[in-house]
Write a protein that holds these residues in place. Structure first.
Motif, PDB file in Angstrom:
ATOM      1  N   THR A 148      10.811  45.308 -48.522  1.00 57.55           N
ATOM      2  CA  THR A 148      12.242  45.342 -48.242  1.00 57.55           C
ATOM      3  C   THR A 148      12.565  44.244 -47.241  1.00 57.55           C
ATOM      4  N   LEU A 149      13.811  43.932 -47.096  1.00 56.05           N
ATOM      5  CA  LEU A 149      14.250  42.906 -46.164  1.00 56.05           C
ATOM      6  C   LEU A 149      13.899  43.307 -44.723  1.00 56.05           C
ATOM      7  N   ILE A 150      14.016  44.544 -44.392  1.00 54.42           N
ATOM      8  CA  ILE A 150      13.683  45.021 -43.042  1.00 54.42           C
ATOM      9  C   ILE A 150      12.207  44.802 -42.745  1.00 54.42           C
ATOM     10  N   GLU A 151      11.337  45.098 -43.687  1.00 60.56           N
ATOM     11  CA  GLU A 151       9.909  44.893 -43.485  1.00 60.56           C
ATOM     12  C   GLU A 151       9.596  43.415 -43.250  1.00 60.56           C
ATOM     13  N   LEU A 152      10.199  42.544 -44.011  1.00 61.27           N
ATOM     14  CA  LEU A 152       9.990  41.107 -43.832  1.00 61.27           C
ATOM     15  C   LEU A 152      10.499  40.639 -42.469  1.00 61.27           C
ATOM     16  N   MET A 153      11.647  41.158 -42.037  1.00 62.34           N
ATOM     17  CA  MET A 153      12.202  40.782 -40.735  1.00 62.34           C
ATOM     18  C   MET A 153      11.282  41.251 -39.602  1.00 62.34           C
ATOM     19  N   VAL A 154      10.716  42.441 -39.715  1.00 60.89           N
ATOM     20  CA  VAL A 154       9.796  42.947 -38.699  1.00 60.89           C
ATOM     21  C   VAL A 154       8.568  42.056 -38.611  1.00 60.89           C
ATOM     22  N   VAL A 155       8.028  41.643 -39.738  1.00 65.37           N
ATOM     23  CA  VAL A 155       6.867  40.755 -39.756  1.00 65.37           C
ATOM     24  C   VAL A 155       7.211  39.421 -39.097  1.00 65.37           C
ATOM     25  N   LEU A 156       8.367  38.856 -39.395  1.00 65.39           N
ATOM     26  CA  LEU A 156       8.785  37.593 -38.789  1.00 65.39           C
ATOM     27  C   LEU A 156       8.954  37.722 -37.276  1.00 65.39           C
ATOM     28  N   VAL A 157       9.496  38.822 -36.812  1.00 68.30           N
ATOM     29  CA  VAL A 157       9.647  39.035 -35.373  1.00 68.30           C
ATOM     30  C   VAL A 157       8.288  39.119 -34.700  1.00 68.30           C
ATOM     31  N   ILE A 158       7.352  39.803 -35.312  1.00 66.21           N
ATOM     32  CA  ILE A 158       6.000  39.916 -34.747  1.00 66.21           C
ATOM     33  C   ILE A 158       5.344  38.537 -34.683  1.00 66.21           C
ATOM     34  N   ILE A 159       5.471  37.743 -35.727  1.00 60.72           N
ATOM     35  CA  ILE A 159       4.904  36.390 -35.744  1.00 60.72           C
ATOM     36  C   ILE A 159       5.556  35.525 -34.666  1.00 60.72           C
ATOM     37  N   ALA A 160       6.860  35.648 -34.493  1.00 56.33           N
ATOM     38  CA  ALA A 160       7.563  34.871 -33.464  1.00 56.33           C
ATOM     39  C   ALA A 160       7.092  35.250 -32.064  1.00 56.33           C
ATOM     40  N   ILE A 161       6.879  36.526 -31.822  1.00 55.01           N
ATOM     41  CA  ILE A 161       6.393  36.971 -30.519  1.00 55.01           C
ATOM     42  C   ILE A 161       4.990  36.434 -30.251  1.00 55.01           C
ATOM     43  N   LEU A 162       4.119  36.522 -31.238  1.00 53.63           N
ATOM     44  CA  LEU A 162       2.759  35.996 -31.074  1.00 53.63           C
ATOM     45  C   LEU A 162       2.772  34.483 -30.842  1.00 53.63           C
ATOM     46  N   ALA A 163       3.625  33.762 -31.542  1.00 52.57           N
ATOM     47  CA  ALA A 163       3.721  32.320 -31.363  1.00 52.57           C
ATOM     48  C   ALA A 163       4.252  31.969 -29.976  1.00 52.57           C
ATOM     49  N   ILE A 209       3.748  33.544 -27.301  1.00 52.80           N
ATOM     50  CA  ILE A 209       2.671  33.774 -26.345  1.00 52.80           C
ATOM     51  C   ILE A 209       1.590  32.706 -26.490  1.00 52.80           C
ATOM     52  N   ALA A 210       1.251  32.351 -27.707  1.00 51.52           N
ATOM     53  CA  ALA A 210       0.141  31.435 -27.958  1.00 51.52           C
ATOM     54  C   ALA A 210       0.474  29.980 -27.662  1.00 51.52           C
ATOM     55  N   LEU A 211       1.679  29.524 -27.904  1.00 51.81           N
ATOM     56  CA  LEU A 211       2.019  28.112 -27.743  1.00 51.81           C
ATOM     57  C   LEU A 211       1.861  27.626 -26.302  1.00 51.81           C
ATOM     58  N   PRO A 212       2.390  28.307 -25.292  1.00 49.44           N
ATOM     59  CA  PRO A 212       2.160  27.830 -23.919  1.00 49.44           C
ATOM     60  C   PRO A 212       0.685  27.808 -23.530  1.00 49.44           C
ATOM     61  N   SER A 213      -0.072  28.779 -23.991  1.00 48.85           N
ATOM     62  CA  SER A 213      -1.505  28.802 -23.702  1.00 48.85           C
ATOM     63  C   SER A 213      -2.198  27.600 -24.328  1.00 48.85           C
ATOM     64  N   TYR A 214      -1.821  27.271 -25.531  1.00 54.11           N
ATOM     65  CA  TYR A 214      -2.410  26.122 -26.220  1.00 54.11           C
ATOM     66  C   TYR A 214      -2.036  24.824 -25.516  1.00 54.11           C
ATOM     67  N   GLN A 215      -0.783  24.695 -25.071  1.00 48.90           N
ATOM     68  CA  GLN A 215      -0.368  23.489 -24.370  1.00 48.90           C
ATOM     69  C   GLN A 215      -1.110  23.352 -23.038  1.00 48.90           C
ATOM     70  N   ASN A 216      -1.320  24.447 -22.335  1.00 46.26           N
ATOM     71  CA  ASN A 216      -2.095  24.413 -21.100  1.00 46.26           C
ATOM     72  C   ASN A 216      -3.541  24.021 -21.382  1.00 46.26           C
ATOM     73  N   TYR A 217      -4.091  24.510 -22.475  1.00 41.31           N
ATOM     74  CA  TYR A 217      -5.445  24.143 -22.885  1.00 41.31           C
ATOM     75  C   TYR A 217      -5.540  22.640 -23.131  1.00 41.31           C
ATOM     76  N   LEU A 218      -4.557  22.069 -23.828  1.00 42.86           N
ATOM     77  CA  LEU A 218      -4.559  20.629 -24.078  1.00 42.86           C
ATOM     78  C   LEU A 218      -4.478  19.833 -22.781  1.00 42.86           C
ATOM     79  N   THR A 219      -3.625  20.265 -21.872  1.00 38.39           N
ATOM     80  CA  THR A 219      -3.482  19.577 -20.585  1.00 38.39           C
ATOM     81  C   THR A 219      -4.797  19.591 -19.814  1.00 38.39           C
TER      82      THR A 219
END
Length: 135
Positions: free
Chosen positions: A8-23, A25-35
């Motif tokens: 359903t559309l709601i299930e897809l939206m929930v998955v996208l929100v979870i992916i956005a939250i994980l991203a 969190i992960a992106l600043p950590s990755y940028q700090n790792y590169l630095t």
């Protein structure tokens, strides 16, 4: 009556929100790792350059092979040394003297990061390098 299979559309939206939250969190950590990894590579380059300076001193009994600054001049003065990473992130300066001073100055994505190593093996790093003040 047949029921349609799928999400359903709601299930897809929930998955996208979870992916956005994980991203988020992960992106600043990755940028700090590169630095940190780029700064540590520059620190290793400075240690290698220090060995080249000392090697030159053993051959010539002088810390003054070239008074110009910049990566190209340093590479020309110490032909047995070349930086491990591209010049996109750091430029290297050599100030002859006793003790001599070597600097890796961040540029581009590493602007604000400055690492210093002198002939007395005193090491400093700016806070922007994210590797601690004494590497």
């Amino acid at each position: 009556m047949r029921q349609e299979a799928g999400f359903t559309l709601i299930e897809l939206m929930v998955v996208l929100v979870i992916i956005a939250i994980l991203a988020s969190i992960a992106l600043p950590s990755y940028q700090n790792y590169l630095t940190r990894s780029r700064a540590q590579a520059a620190a290793a380059d400075l240690a290698g350059l220090s060995a080249a300076v000392e090697s030159n001193f053993q051959r010539t009994l002088s810390y003054h092979p070239d008074t110009r600054t910049g990566t190209a001049a340093v590479t020309a003065a110490f032909t047995q040394w070349a930086p491990a990473q591209s010049a996109d992130f750091f430029s290297y300066n050599y100030t002859p003297g006793s003790p001599y001073v070597l600097k890796a100055i961040g540029q581009g994505a590493m602007a604000g990061c400055e690492l210093t190593l002198n002939g007395a093996n005193e090491r400093t790093a700016s806070a922007a390098c994210a590797i601690g003040s004494s590497w």
